[in-house]
Design a protein around this motif. Sequence first.
Motif, PDB file in Angstrom:
ATOM      1  N   HIS A  33       6.918  -3.206   7.063  1.00 42.61           N
ATOM      2  CA  HIS A  33       6.811  -3.484   5.515  1.00 42.61           C
ATOM      3  C   HIS A  33       5.610  -2.794   5.052  1.00 42.61           C
ATOM      4  O   HIS A  33       5.535  -2.347   4.120  1.00 42.61           O
ATOM      5  N   ALA A  37       5.397   0.202   2.245  1.00 38.49           N
ATOM      6  CA  ALA A  37       4.321  -0.046   0.873  1.00 38.49           C
ATOM      7  C   ALA A  37       3.460   1.112   0.854  1.00 38.49           C
ATOM      8  O   ALA A  37       3.226   1.626  -0.236  1.00 38.49           O
ATOM      9  N   THR A  40       5.234   3.728  -0.710  1.00 35.99           N
ATOM     10  CA  THR A  40       5.668   3.446  -2.277  1.00 35.99           C
ATOM     11  C   THR A  40       4.258   3.962  -2.907  1.00 35.99           C
ATOM     12  O   THR A  40       4.451   4.683  -3.892  1.00 35.99           O
ATOM     13  N   GLU A 126      11.724 -15.136   1.224  1.00 36.50           N
ATOM     14  CA  GLU A 126      11.222 -14.087   0.834  1.00 36.50           C
ATOM     15  C   GLU A 126       9.930 -14.300  -0.173  1.00 36.50           C
ATOM     16  O   GLU A 126       9.156 -13.474  -0.459  1.00 36.50           O
ATOM     17  N   ASN A 131       6.097  -9.091   1.869  1.00 31.42           N
ATOM     18  CA  ASN A 131       6.847  -7.742   1.779  1.00 31.42           C
ATOM     19  C   ASN A 131       6.337  -6.818   1.291  1.00 31.42           C
ATOM     20  O   ASN A 131       5.048  -6.551   1.030  1.00 31.42           O
ATOM     21  N   GLU A 133       6.483  -5.170  -1.405  1.00 33.96           N
ATOM     22  CA  GLU A 133       5.895  -5.229  -2.775  1.00 33.96           C
ATOM     23  C   GLU A 133       4.633  -5.949  -2.979  1.00 33.96           C
ATOM     24  O   GLU A 133       3.588  -5.611  -3.422  1.00 33.96           O
ATOM     25  N   LYS A 134       4.586  -7.009  -2.138  1.00 33.81           N
ATOM     26  CA  LYS A 134       3.182  -7.892  -2.033  1.00 33.81           C
ATOM     27  C   LYS A 134       2.093  -6.882  -1.633  1.00 33.81           C
ATOM     28  O   LYS A 134       1.023  -6.762  -1.925  1.00 33.81           O
ATOM     29  N   ALA A 136       2.007  -3.723  -1.268  1.00 36.77           N
ATOM     30  CA  ALA A 136       1.770  -2.516  -2.136  1.00 36.77           C
ATOM     31  C   ALA A 136       0.790  -3.171  -3.351  1.00 36.77           C
ATOM     32  O   ALA A 136      -0.251  -2.372  -3.715  1.00 36.77           O
ATOM     33  N   ASP A 137       1.120  -4.153  -3.888  1.00 33.72           N
ATOM     34  CA  ASP A 137       0.172  -4.892  -4.894  1.00 33.72           C
ATOM     35  C   ASP A 137      -1.196  -4.999  -4.590  1.00 33.72           C
ATOM     36  O   ASP A 137      -2.152  -4.548  -5.162  1.00 33.72           O
TER      37      ASP A 137
END
Lengths: 145, 364
Positions: A33, A37, A40, A126, A131, A133-134, A136-137
Amino acid sequence: MPDEDYTIPIGQAETKREGSDITLITYGMMTHHSLKAADTIAQEQGASVEVIDLRTVSPWDKERVLESVKKTGKALIVYEDNITGGFGAEVAATIAQDAFDYLDGPVTRVASPDVPISPYSGILEEYILPNPEKIADAIRKLAAY
Amino acid sequence: MPFTLTMPEVGETVTEGTIERWLKKPGDEVEKYEPIVEINTDKVNVELPCPVSGTLTEILAQEGATILVGAELARLETAAGEVPAAISPVPSEEEAVDAARSPKEEPVAASATQQREAPARPASGGDGRDVSGGGERRRATPRVKKLAEEFGVDLAQLTGTGPNGRIVEEDVRAAASGTPAAAPAPAVATADRPAPATPAEPGADEETLPLTGIRRTIAQRMTASAFSAPAAWLVVESDVTGLVALRNAQKVAFRQRHGIDLTYLPFMAHAVAQSLLEHPYLNASWAEDKIILRKRVNLGIAVATERGLLVPVVRDADRLSVTSRAAPSRSTTPAPLERLFPCRSSTRDSLQSSRWSRLPNGRS
């Protein structure tokens, strides 16, 4: 996972991805993951993230982690466990103690909230688990600090 | 129920702010969280959201006034039982990670601080939380502090350009490399000393002077010029024996002809103007994405007056003779300025559009 027999050196982390802005320390499933990220963020022309896979947590490769954090000044720890008392908390404490002078942002964790983990429901899983997205944030926030 | 609005802490090292504009006037209804006043600090311009709903009854701090943190800004009349909003939680480290916040969010957090501190101030009690801004701590991460130590840079002299005014690595590197991003231009230091560029702790061995408009403008222009016209120093010794002889031979006659003294300044101005024609890159300005070469020489000459530093501009200085440069239009020159440097009047027009400034004493 390789098909043939293999061994992993104990206490030796692997730098999966070189970077200069943030050190991301992780292990297990979260390595995949985290790499996603980091990709990304790279596509967004964002921070350059160094991803370190600890591979073993006892003993764990403090030297490599500290060396990387001293280089980047920022540490993000990603683990699947509950955030409280998870192994990443140990990594965070070590970084704060041994690389304090080098930190250029708060040592940050991405982990599961303090609830029983992995309910057998795709949606809940989820929601609970870190994940890409989290992660990457969290990278974006830490990079902006 | 009367409520007094006080000046919030806008940033960690901000000790005062200037009232830029009131967005409400006495008698106006104000909604909770609605911006009520624009405050200008040396760091940011912010809109202060009103912590209560009510009617603005009296403005205590007029536009243009410089107000210390904690001082009263305005009175409002609120409905009975109205509780001033704890608008947002006190900024924590975790929040600070949300560095992408817009400046507008800052006063929200700031007024939360104010809510907590305003009642505590007279009684010096309070709940003891959020004293982060009280100690005037220069905010910088350990890494930046270490770097500053290595470079021998004093963090107290820096103005942070990072999120929440934090001093970041670039600030230290810029200061160390001698191209200060935020430090005042050296010309300010030699010309005169306005109020410190960084807000200093008020202490027994220091004195804070109120800023007049002209002082503020001097500080702003000098700082801006350090960026738009990067300063460079070059020292060349010239033998001006001939010039001295010329002046001595001419000064009495010149005085009789023109009624003013012939000083070295117009000769210097002439030399500068001619040099600028020969070296157009020195008569250029920086415009972010381009360099603008100026074909005309508009020479700004810094003049110390009783009111402060003025920089009247001699337009098209390269096309003037030494005589006309000494007194291009004396008739419009105000008396005090003429005594110091006979030149155009310091009307707004003649104070503008100078690319190239020099100080008459040759220090810059």
